[in-house]
Design a protein around this motif. Structure first.
Motif, PDB file in Angstrom:
ATOM      1  N   CYS A  10      -1.011 -10.729   0.167  1.00 23.92           N
ATOM      2  CA  CYS A  10      -0.314 -10.606   1.447  1.00 23.92           C
ATOM      3  C   CYS A  10       0.245  -9.191   1.626  1.00 23.92           C
ATOM      4  O   CYS A  10       1.315  -8.864   1.095  1.00 23.92           O
ATOM      5  CB  CYS A  10       0.812 -11.636   1.530  1.00 23.92           C
ATOM      6  SG  CYS A  10       1.725 -11.612   3.101  1.00 23.92           S
ATOM      7  N   PRO A  11      -0.456  -8.325   2.378  1.00 25.17           N
ATOM      8  CA  PRO A  11       0.077  -6.994   2.679  1.00 25.17           C
ATOM      9  C   PRO A  11       1.270  -7.115   3.632  1.00 25.17           C
ATOM     10  O   PRO A  11       1.291  -7.989   4.497  1.00 25.17           O
ATOM     11  CB  PRO A  11      -1.092  -6.282   3.371  1.00 25.17           C
ATOM     12  CG  PRO A  11      -2.283  -7.154   3.157  1.00 25.17           C
ATOM     13  CD  PRO A  11      -1.772  -8.539   2.976  1.00 25.17           C
ATOM     14  N   VAL A  12       2.231  -6.225   3.472  1.00 24.45           N
ATOM     15  CA  VAL A  12       3.427  -6.242   4.312  1.00 24.45           C
ATOM     16  C   VAL A  12       3.687  -4.846   4.858  1.00 24.45           C
ATOM     17  O   VAL A  12       3.865  -3.898   4.081  1.00 24.45           O
ATOM     18  CB  VAL A  12       4.660  -6.723   3.515  1.00 24.45           C
ATOM     19  CG1 VAL A  12       5.891  -6.721   4.408  1.00 24.45           C
ATOM     20  CG2 VAL A  12       4.421  -8.104   2.921  1.00 24.45           C
ATOM     21  N   LEU A  38       3.079  -9.878  -2.777  1.00 20.15           N
ATOM     22  CA  LEU A  38       3.550  -9.216  -1.561  1.00 20.15           C
ATOM     23  C   LEU A  38       3.460  -7.709  -1.776  1.00 20.15           C
ATOM     24  O   LEU A  38       4.133  -7.155  -2.662  1.00 20.15           O
ATOM     25  CB  LEU A  38       4.993  -9.624  -1.262  1.00 20.15           C
ATOM     26  CG  LEU A  38       5.232 -11.109  -0.969  1.00 20.15           C
ATOM     27  CD1 LEU A  38       6.725 -11.388  -0.849  1.00 20.15           C
ATOM     28  CD2 LEU A  38       4.513 -11.537   0.309  1.00 20.15           C
ATOM     29  N   ILE A  39       2.627  -7.053  -0.990  1.00 19.89           N
ATOM     30  CA  ILE A  39       2.396  -5.623  -1.158  1.00 19.89           C
ATOM     31  C   ILE A  39       3.049  -4.873  -0.016  1.00 19.89           C
ATOM     32  O   ILE A  39       2.578  -4.910   1.126  1.00 19.89           O
ATOM     33  CB  ILE A  39       0.888  -5.293  -1.206  1.00 19.89           C
ATOM     34  CG1 ILE A  39       0.191  -6.134  -2.276  1.00 19.89           C
ATOM     35  CG2 ILE A  39       0.680  -3.797  -1.465  1.00 19.89           C
ATOM     36  CD1 ILE A  39      -0.511  -7.369  -1.757  1.00 19.89           C
ATOM     37  N   ASN A  40       4.161  -4.197  -0.304  1.00 19.24           N
ATOM     38  CA  ASN A  40       4.862  -3.438   0.717  1.00 19.24           C
ATOM     39  C   ASN A  40       4.145  -2.114   0.942  1.00 19.24           C
ATOM     40  O   ASN A  40       4.155  -1.228   0.090  1.00 19.24           O
ATOM     41  CB  ASN A  40       6.319  -3.188   0.306  1.00 19.24           C
ATOM     42  CG  ASN A  40       7.090  -2.434   1.381  1.00 19.24           C
ATOM     43  OD1 ASN A  40       6.655  -2.330   2.521  1.00 19.24           O
ATOM     44  ND2 ASN A  40       8.240  -1.900   1.005  1.00 19.24           N
ATOM     45  N   ASP A  41       3.548  -1.990   2.116  1.00 21.59           N
ATOM     46  CA  ASP A  41       2.728  -0.812   2.433  1.00 21.59           C
ATOM     47  C   ASP A  41       3.575   0.253   3.138  1.00 21.59           C
ATOM     48  O   ASP A  41       3.285   0.660   4.261  1.00 21.59           O
ATOM     49  CB  ASP A  41       1.549  -1.252   3.313  1.00 21.59           C
ATOM     50  CG  ASP A  41       0.546  -0.134   3.542  1.00 21.59           C
ATOM     51  OD1 ASP A  41       0.516   0.816   2.734  1.00 21.59           O
ATOM     52  OD2 ASP A  41      -0.207  -0.214   4.530  1.00 21.59           O
ATOM     53  N   GLY A  42       4.630   0.702   2.476  1.00 18.83           N
ATOM     54  CA  GLY A  42       5.457   1.773   3.023  1.00 18.83           C
ATOM     55  C   GLY A  42       6.236   1.394   4.259  1.00 18.83           C
ATOM     56  O   GLY A  42       6.383   2.207   5.180  1.00 18.83           O
ATOM     57  N   ASN A  69       2.817   4.461   3.526  1.00 22.90           N
ATOM     58  CA  ASN A  69       1.854   3.646   4.253  1.00 22.90           C
ATOM     59  C   ASN A  69       0.429   4.118   3.981  1.00 22.90           C
ATOM     60  O   ASN A  69       0.037   5.208   4.369  1.00 22.90           O
ATOM     61  CB  ASN A  69       2.158   3.710   5.755  1.00 22.90           C
ATOM     62  CG  ASN A  69       1.207   2.842   6.574  1.00 22.90           C
ATOM     63  OD1 ASN A  69       0.609   3.299   7.524  1.00 22.90           O
ATOM     64  ND2 ASN A  69       1.066   1.595   6.193  1.00 22.90           N
ATOM     65  N   GLU A  70      -0.340   3.286   3.285  1.00 20.76           N
ATOM     66  CA  GLU A  70      -1.719   3.628   2.935  1.00 20.76           C
ATOM     67  C   GLU A  70      -2.737   2.812   3.713  1.00 20.76           C
ATOM     68  O   GLU A  70      -3.938   3.044   3.608  1.00 20.76           O
ATOM     69  CB  GLU A  70      -1.943   3.440   1.432  1.00 20.76           C
ATOM     70  CG  GLU A  70      -1.069   4.334   0.564  1.00 20.76           C
ATOM     71  CD  GLU A  70      -1.378   4.182  -0.913  1.00 20.76           C
ATOM     72  OE1 GLU A  70      -2.536   3.840  -1.243  1.00 20.76           O
ATOM     73  OE2 GLU A  70      -0.471   4.406  -1.739  1.00 20.76           O
ATOM     74  N   GLY A  71      -2.274   1.831   4.481  1.00 22.72           N
ATOM     75  CA  GLY A  71      -3.187   1.012   5.269  1.00 22.72           C
ATOM     76  C   GLY A  71      -3.449  -0.321   4.612  1.00 22.72           C
ATOM     77  O   GLY A  71      -3.294  -0.498   3.394  1.00 22.72           O
ATOM     78  N   VAL A  72      -3.879  -1.272   5.455  1.00 24.51           N
ATOM     79  CA  VAL A  72      -4.018  -2.648   4.985  1.00 24.51           C
ATOM     80  C   VAL A  72      -5.110  -2.799   3.934  1.00 24.51           C
ATOM     81  O   VAL A  72      -4.995  -3.632   3.021  1.00 24.51           O
ATOM     82  CB  VAL A  72      -4.279  -3.582   6.192  1.00 24.51           C
ATOM     83  CG1 VAL A  72      -5.642  -3.322   6.811  1.00 24.51           C
ATOM     84  CG2 VAL A  72      -4.141  -5.037   5.790  1.00 24.51           C
ATOM     85  N   ALA A  73      -6.159  -1.981   3.994  1.00 21.80           N
ATOM     86  CA  ALA A  73      -7.224  -2.074   2.995  1.00 21.80           C
ATOM     87  C   ALA A  73      -6.697  -1.713   1.614  1.00 21.80           C
ATOM     88  O   ALA A  73      -6.940  -2.422   0.629  1.00 21.80           O
ATOM     89  CB  ALA A  73      -8.394  -1.165   3.386  1.00 21.80           C
ATOM     90  N   ALA A  74      -5.952  -0.613   1.525  1.00 23.76           N
ATOM     91  CA  ALA A  74      -5.385  -0.190   0.245  1.00 23.76           C
ATOM     92  C   ALA A  74      -4.390  -1.216  -0.271  1.00 23.76           C
ATOM     93  O   ALA A  74      -4.325  -1.486  -1.478  1.00 23.76           O
ATOM     94  CB  ALA A  74      -4.717   1.176   0.403  1.00 23.76           C
ATOM     95  N   ALA A  75      -3.619  -1.815   0.631  1.00 19.66           N
ATOM     96  CA  ALA A  75      -2.638  -2.816   0.228  1.00 19.66           C
ATOM     97  C   ALA A  75      -3.336  -4.050  -0.347  1.00 19.66           C
ATOM     98  O   ALA A  75      -2.936  -4.575  -1.398  1.00 19.66           O
ATOM     99  CB  ALA A  75      -1.764  -3.201   1.417  1.00 19.66           C
ATOM    100  N   ARG A  76      -4.365  -4.516   0.325  1.00 22.03           N
ATOM    101  CA  ARG A  76      -5.093  -5.685  -0.192  1.00 22.03           C
ATOM    102  C   ARG A  76      -5.752  -5.361  -1.534  1.00 22.03           C
ATOM    103  O   ARG A  76      -5.763  -6.201  -2.444  1.00 22.03           O
ATOM    104  CB  ARG A  76      -6.136  -6.155   0.823  1.00 22.03           C
ATOM    105  CG  ARG A  76      -5.542  -6.774   2.072  1.00 22.03           C
ATOM    106  CD  ARG A  76      -6.568  -7.570   2.858  1.00 22.03           C
ATOM    107  NE  ARG A  76      -6.001  -7.996   4.132  1.00 22.03           N
ATOM    108  CZ  ARG A  76      -6.362  -7.519   5.308  1.00 22.03           C
ATOM    109  NH1 ARG A  76      -7.345  -6.628   5.399  1.00 22.03           N
ATOM    110  NH2 ARG A  76      -5.792  -7.950   6.416  1.00 22.03           N
ATOM    111  N   ALA A  78      -4.724  -3.261  -3.758  1.00 22.01           N
ATOM    112  CA  ALA A  78      -3.685  -3.242  -4.788  1.00 22.01           C
ATOM    113  C   ALA A  78      -3.382  -4.650  -5.269  1.00 22.01           C
ATOM    114  O   ALA A  78      -3.175  -4.886  -6.470  1.00 22.01           O
ATOM    115  CB  ALA A  78      -2.419  -2.578  -4.232  1.00 22.01           C
ATOM    116  N   GLY A  79      -3.369  -5.605  -4.343  1.00 18.35           N
ATOM    117  CA  GLY A  79      -3.160  -6.992  -4.716  1.00 18.35           C
ATOM    118  C   GLY A  79      -4.328  -7.559  -5.503  1.00 18.35           C
ATOM    119  O   GLY A  79      -4.143  -8.255  -6.508  1.00 18.35           O
TER     120      GLY A  79
END
Length: 252
Positions: A10-12, A38-42, A69-76, A78-79
């Protein structure tokens, strides 16, 4: 059913308005064997504070802080790199699940011997009012079907971890669509469970509100990522426009 751990990604990003409702829908799941990343994207709002509170409330909730903030792709991604589950489910921070979502979908996948699945969903506006009560899915979606119409709602999808290998989200527009296209080449198809198990929230910040941008992303996927010929790309783009038009008419 033999317990199988499900990792939820879950990107945030600036999601303070909806985040707790989203996580509460996970906590209410009838299937208890899950971990939530939960990935806090900045985020620049109170999202990090809410994440810190949530991780203290349930030991199955984990946090990743990207710092900027790296974007939703990077956040997912990372998860995905931290996920330990046998299955992976995706959930956007402004969406929510119905209480039996994980239990029913996992049972469905085991019965169908499916590596990838998706479900029907309902669509609500920013205030939670239902816009469309049932967005249906077919019994299967292979590569060609997905080229005509992406029916896999991100927050409805579940995949067996072992089939992913090194597959990750690309930093492009419609990154989830690209991911599904790449994934069905590996697993042949996604099985569709035509039961509403997810609530998808459509609001001014979502891509669905900017049709021209979405169309441009889709054309780029056909031509530059999937490398379709101009003729095939044109055909599938017409299918895309036709399906987008049908959705608009149904909303009216």
């Amino acid at each position: 059913m033999q317990p199988k751990l499900i990792s939820i990604i879950c990107p945030v990003y600036n999601a303070e308005k909806y985040l707790r409702n989203c996580v509460d829908s996970v906590l209410r799941q009838s299937y208890p064997y899950w971990e939530l990343w939960l990935i806090n994207d900045g985020s620049s709002d109170r999202s990090q504070r809410i994440i810190d509170q949530l991780t203290g409330e349930d030991e199955r909730i984990y946090r990743i802080h990207l710092g900027q903030n790296e974007g939703v792709a990077a956040a997912r991604n990372a998860g995905l790199n931290q996920a330990r589950g046998v299955y992976i489910a995706f959930l956007d921070s402004d969406d929510a699940w119905h209480p039996q979502k994980l239990e029913k979908q996992l049972s469905f996948m085991l019965a169908q011997q499916a590596d990838l699945s998706h479900t029907a969903y309902e669509k609500v506006n920013a205030g939670g009012k239902i816009i469309r009560a049932h967005v249906p899915v077919g019994i299967r979606a292979g590569y060609r079907e997905l080229l005509r119409h992406n029916e896999i709602g991100l927050s409805t999808a579940m995949v067996k971890t072992s089939v992913l290998g090194g597959l990750r989200f690309m930093k492009v527009g419609h990154e989830d669509y690209v991911f599904w296209l790449k994934l069905v080449k590996l697993v042949k198809e996604s099985k569709g469970l035509n039961e509403v198990l997810t609530t998808y929230r459509s609001h001014s910040g979502s891509l669905s509100h900017n049709k021209l941008v979405a169309a441009g992303y889709t054309w780029n996927i056909y031509r530059k990522i999937e490398k379709l010929s101009i003729f095939k790309a044109g055909y599938y783009f017409m299918c895309y426009c036709w399906n987008a038009g049908k959705k608009y008419i149904k909303r009216k």
